[in-house]
Design a protein around this motif. Structure first.
Motif, PDB file in Angstrom:
ATOM      1  N   MET A 184       0.846  -1.200   0.000  1.00  0.00           N
ATOM      2  CA  MET A 184       0.000   0.000   0.000  1.00  0.00           C
ATOM      3  C   MET A 184       0.880   1.248   0.000  1.00  0.00           C
ATOM      4  O   MET A 184       1.766   1.390   0.837  1.00  0.00           O
ATOM      5  N   GLU A 185       0.631   2.153  -0.934  1.00  0.00           N
ATOM      6  CA  GLU A 185       1.380   3.396  -1.006  1.00  0.00           C
ATOM      7  C   GLU A 185       0.611   4.472  -0.248  1.00  0.00           C
ATOM      8  O   GLU A 185      -0.546   4.770  -0.557  1.00  0.00           O
ATOM      9  N   VAL A 186       1.253   5.061   0.762  1.00  0.00           N
ATOM     10  CA  VAL A 186       0.580   6.057   1.593  1.00  0.00           C
ATOM     11  C   VAL A 186       1.119   7.438   1.249  1.00  0.00           C
ATOM     12  O   VAL A 186       2.283   7.738   1.521  1.00  0.00           O
ATOM     13  N   PRO A 187       0.305   8.318   0.656  1.00  0.00           N
ATOM     14  CA  PRO A 187       0.778   9.667   0.345  1.00  0.00           C
ATOM     15  C   PRO A 187       0.942  10.491   1.617  1.00  0.00           C
ATOM     16  O   PRO A 187       0.329  10.206   2.646  1.00  0.00           O
ATOM     17  N   TYR A 188       1.761  11.525   1.539  1.00  0.00           N
ATOM     18  CA  TYR A 188       1.993  12.352   2.726  1.00  0.00           C
ATOM     19  C   TYR A 188       2.346  13.769   2.315  1.00  0.00           C
ATOM     20  O   TYR A 188       3.183  13.984   1.442  1.00  0.00           O
ATOM     21  N   TYR A 189       1.662  14.747   2.924  1.00  0.00           N
ATOM     22  CA  TYR A 189       2.016  16.160   2.785  1.00  0.00           C
ATOM     23  C   TYR A 189       2.178  16.727   4.184  1.00  0.00           C
ATOM     24  O   TYR A 189       1.349  16.486   5.066  1.00  0.00           O
ATOM     25  N   LYS A 190       3.202  17.505   4.363  1.00  0.00           N
ATOM     26  CA  LYS A 190       3.459  18.115   5.666  1.00  0.00           C
ATOM     27  C   LYS A 190       2.922  19.538   5.683  1.00  0.00           C
ATOM     28  O   LYS A 190       3.160  20.315   4.756  1.00  0.00           O
ATOM     29  N   GLU A 191       2.190  19.857   6.749  1.00  0.00           N
ATOM     30  CA  GLU A 191       1.730  21.229   6.954  1.00  0.00           C
ATOM     31  C   GLU A 191       2.900  22.024   7.522  1.00  0.00           C
ATOM     32  O   GLU A 191       3.150  22.034   8.726  1.00  0.00           O
ATOM     33  N   THR A 192       3.648  22.660   6.624  1.00  0.00           N
ATOM     34  CA  THR A 192       4.941  23.244   6.996  1.00  0.00           C
ATOM     35  C   THR A 192       4.820  24.469   7.897  1.00  0.00           C
ATOM     36  O   THR A 192       5.803  24.879   8.506  1.00  0.00           O
ATOM     37  N   ARG A 193       3.631  25.049   8.004  1.00  0.00           N
ATOM     38  CA  ARG A 193       3.485  26.224   8.873  1.00  0.00           C
ATOM     39  C   ARG A 193       3.431  25.855  10.345  1.00  0.00           C
ATOM     40  O   ARG A 193       3.481  26.732  11.207  1.00  0.00           O
ATOM     41  N   VAL A 194       3.303  24.576  10.612  1.00  0.00           N
ATOM     42  CA  VAL A 194       3.204  24.134  12.005  1.00  0.00           C
ATOM     43  C   VAL A 194       4.346  23.173  12.282  1.00  0.00           C
ATOM     44  O   VAL A 194       4.269  21.986  11.988  1.00  0.00           O
ATOM     45  N   GLU A 195       5.435  23.697  12.834  1.00  0.00           N
ATOM     46  CA  GLU A 195       6.603  22.890  13.146  1.00  0.00           C
ATOM     47  C   GLU A 195       7.014  23.135  14.592  1.00  0.00           C
ATOM     48  O   GLU A 195       6.747  24.189  15.164  1.00  0.00           O
ATOM     49  N   GLY A 196       7.679  22.164  15.175  1.00  0.00           N
ATOM     50  CA  GLY A 196       8.110  22.288  16.562  1.00  0.00           C
ATOM     51  C   GLY A 196       7.022  21.850  17.520  1.00  0.00           C
ATOM     52  O   GLY A 196       5.842  21.767  17.177  1.00  0.00           O
ATOM     53  N   LYS A 197       7.422  21.608  18.743  1.00  0.00           N
ATOM     54  CA  LYS A 197       6.505  21.017  19.720  1.00  0.00           C
ATOM     55  C   LYS A 197       5.471  21.994  20.268  1.00  0.00           C
ATOM     56  O   LYS A 197       4.421  21.577  20.741  1.00  0.00           O
ATOM     57  N   TYR A 198       5.768  23.285  20.203  1.00  0.00           N
ATOM     58  CA  TYR A 198       4.831  24.247  20.779  1.00  0.00           C
ATOM     59  C   TYR A 198       3.816  24.675  19.729  1.00  0.00           C
ATOM     60  O   TYR A 198       4.152  25.357  18.760  1.00  0.00           O
ATOM     61  N   VAL A 199       2.587  24.260  19.933  1.00  0.00           N
ATOM     62  CA  VAL A 199       1.495  24.610  19.021  1.00  0.00           C
ATOM     63  C   VAL A 199       0.395  25.272  19.845  1.00  0.00           C
ATOM     64  O   VAL A 199      -0.561  24.630  20.276  1.00  0.00           O
ATOM     65  N   PRO A 200       0.518  26.575  20.104  1.00  0.00           N
ATOM     66  CA  PRO A 200      -0.522  27.256  20.862  1.00  0.00           C
ATOM     67  C   PRO A 200      -1.790  27.398  20.040  1.00  0.00           C
ATOM     68  O   PRO A 200      -1.769  27.292  18.804  1.00  0.00           O
ATOM     69  N   TYR A 201      -2.895  27.661  20.712  1.00  0.00           N
ATOM     70  CA  TYR A 201      -4.177  27.718  20.016  1.00  0.00           C
ATOM     71  C   TYR A 201      -4.172  28.763  18.901  1.00  0.00           C
ATOM     72  O   TYR A 201      -4.725  28.536  17.820  1.00  0.00           O
ATOM     73  N   GLY A 202      -3.549  29.901  19.128  1.00  0.00           N
ATOM     74  CA  GLY A 202      -3.545  30.953  18.118  1.00  0.00           C
ATOM     75  C   GLY A 202      -2.951  30.505  16.801  1.00  0.00           C
ATOM     76  O   GLY A 202      -3.471  30.826  15.720  1.00  0.00           O
ATOM     77  N   LEU A 203      -1.852  29.750  16.864  1.00  0.00           N
ATOM     78  CA  LEU A 203      -1.230  29.226  15.647  1.00  0.00           C
ATOM     79  C   LEU A 203      -2.156  28.226  14.972  1.00  0.00           C
ATOM     80  O   LEU A 203      -2.353  28.256  13.752  1.00  0.00           O
TER      81      LEU A 203
END
Length: 359
Positions: A1-20
């Motif tokens: 099975m080939e699984v496609p993948y796209y990364k949401e590059t605007r969200v990187e690093g462990k800190y993801v506050p609600y505003g982001l």
């Protein structure tokens, strides 16, 4: 099975506050259907994708400092936008961030200091009530309960990069039909992950606690798959792990979409080795006396808008039978003759602090 993948590059690093998160989710408003509110009155958005007969409820970041699976869900959102939604038999109901109060403060608990994953019976918090209301509204055929786990977990001599659990429904951990169906889906996800991270997948402890959401929803009759996103060597920001989580979710959803999920083959789930608390981040060994060693653990601390990793000495009361993600001889850190391991602990901690300041 080939699984496609796209990364949401605007969200990187462990800190993801609600505003982001809120900023990024504006791209996916066509899936937005409703929202709840946290104890501190931050919105908790709910998204609906697909029109199939099978309903799947997915929630992430009920612990505010566990953001990897939230980023993986955003990667799936981006994939669905780029490639089209592929699961014609499934409707997905997704809560990307259940605990925005904890996400902002980067704490496990919510704004009232309550662990939402111990609130499944009391339902004392707005976040828990919203999740239960959504569960009652959706009446899902499957649930996915998404978490992070610490770097201390390992599978044999490897870190546990991904761990799975089909939660128990009683103290005796009886393997009911509900658990077997969850285990059957996990078997497919594990099979795929072994192709890329062979030996890095574990099975989480299945001790029963009805206050935990996964256990409670399994007890209510819904097969629930718990996924713990862990550590891949060198990947303290969990950017590599997020890819494996997104791919595992895609495989699990594909299997549910394409099959009438039964229980045949569920026992392969038991072949996944149980993960253990067997790792520490650093081990420093005294060259002159290899029996003398210390362990150092990196503590995640929010400073401004980023997570920094602060080295902390592990108490000798915890023992010396750990493995380490990185090992140094004392002479590699303190290149002086007659170094004494314990007298150089401040220097060692400072050395590690400088080493990790940019990870």
């Amino acid at each position: 099975m080939e699984v496609p993948y796209y990364k949401e590059t605007r969200v990187e690093g462990k800190y993801v506050p609600y505003g982001l998160l809120e900023t990024v989710l504006k791209d996916y408003e066509h899936w937005y259907i409703s929202e709840g509110f946290s104890e501190k009155l931050y919105p908790i958005p709910l998204y609906h994708i697909g029109e199939g007969k099978k309903c799947i409820l997915i929630w992430s970041q009920m612990h505010g400092n566990e953001s990897t699976t939230t980023r993986a869900l955003l990667d799936l959102f981006k994939l669905f936008t780029q490639e089209g939604y592929p699961f014609n038999n499934c409707q997905l109901y997704i809560i990307p961030m259940l605990n925005p109060d904890g996400a902002i403060r980067y704490t496990r608990v919510n704004g009232n200091g309550v662990d939402l994953n111990r609130d499944a019976i009391a339902l004392s918090q707005k976040e828990s009530q919203f999740l239960r209301d959504t569960y009652e509204r959706v009446r899902p055929d499957f649930c996915f309960n998404l978490h992070d786990q610490r770097t201390i977990f390992g599978v044999g001599d490897k870190p546990a990069t991904v761990s799975f659990l089909a939660p128990a429904v009683d103290e005796d951990r009886n393997v009911t039909r509900v658990r077997r169906k969850a285990a059957r889906v996990i078997t497919e996800m594990n099979k795929y992950l072994q192709l890329s991270i062979n030996g890095f997948v574990g099975r989480f402890d299945d001790s029963f606690n009805p206050n935990c959401t996964g256990d409670q929803y399994s007890l209510l009759g819904t097969p629930t798959i718990l996924i713990e996103s862990g550590f891949y060597p060198g990947d303290y920001q969990r950017e590599q792990t997020r890819k494996y989580i997104a791919q595992a979710l895609y495989v699990g959803l594909s299997y549910i979409n394409d099959n009438k999920v039964g229980t045949e083959g569920w026992k392969h789930y038991l072949e996944i080795p149980e993960n253990k608390k067997c790792f520490r981040d650093y081990c420093i060994i005294d060259d002159r006396n290899p029996q003398e060693k210390i362990f150092v653990q990196l503590e995640e601390v929010l400073e401004g808008d980023r997570i920094v990793f602060v080295p902390k000495l592990v108490s000798e009361d915890e023992g010396k039978d750990f493995q380490a993600h990185k090992t140094y001889l004392l002479s590699e850190i303190c290149p002086w003759e007659h170094c004494d391991l314990h007298s150089k602990i401040p220097y060692i901690l400072d050395y590690i602090r400088k080493e990790v300041e940019n990870i």
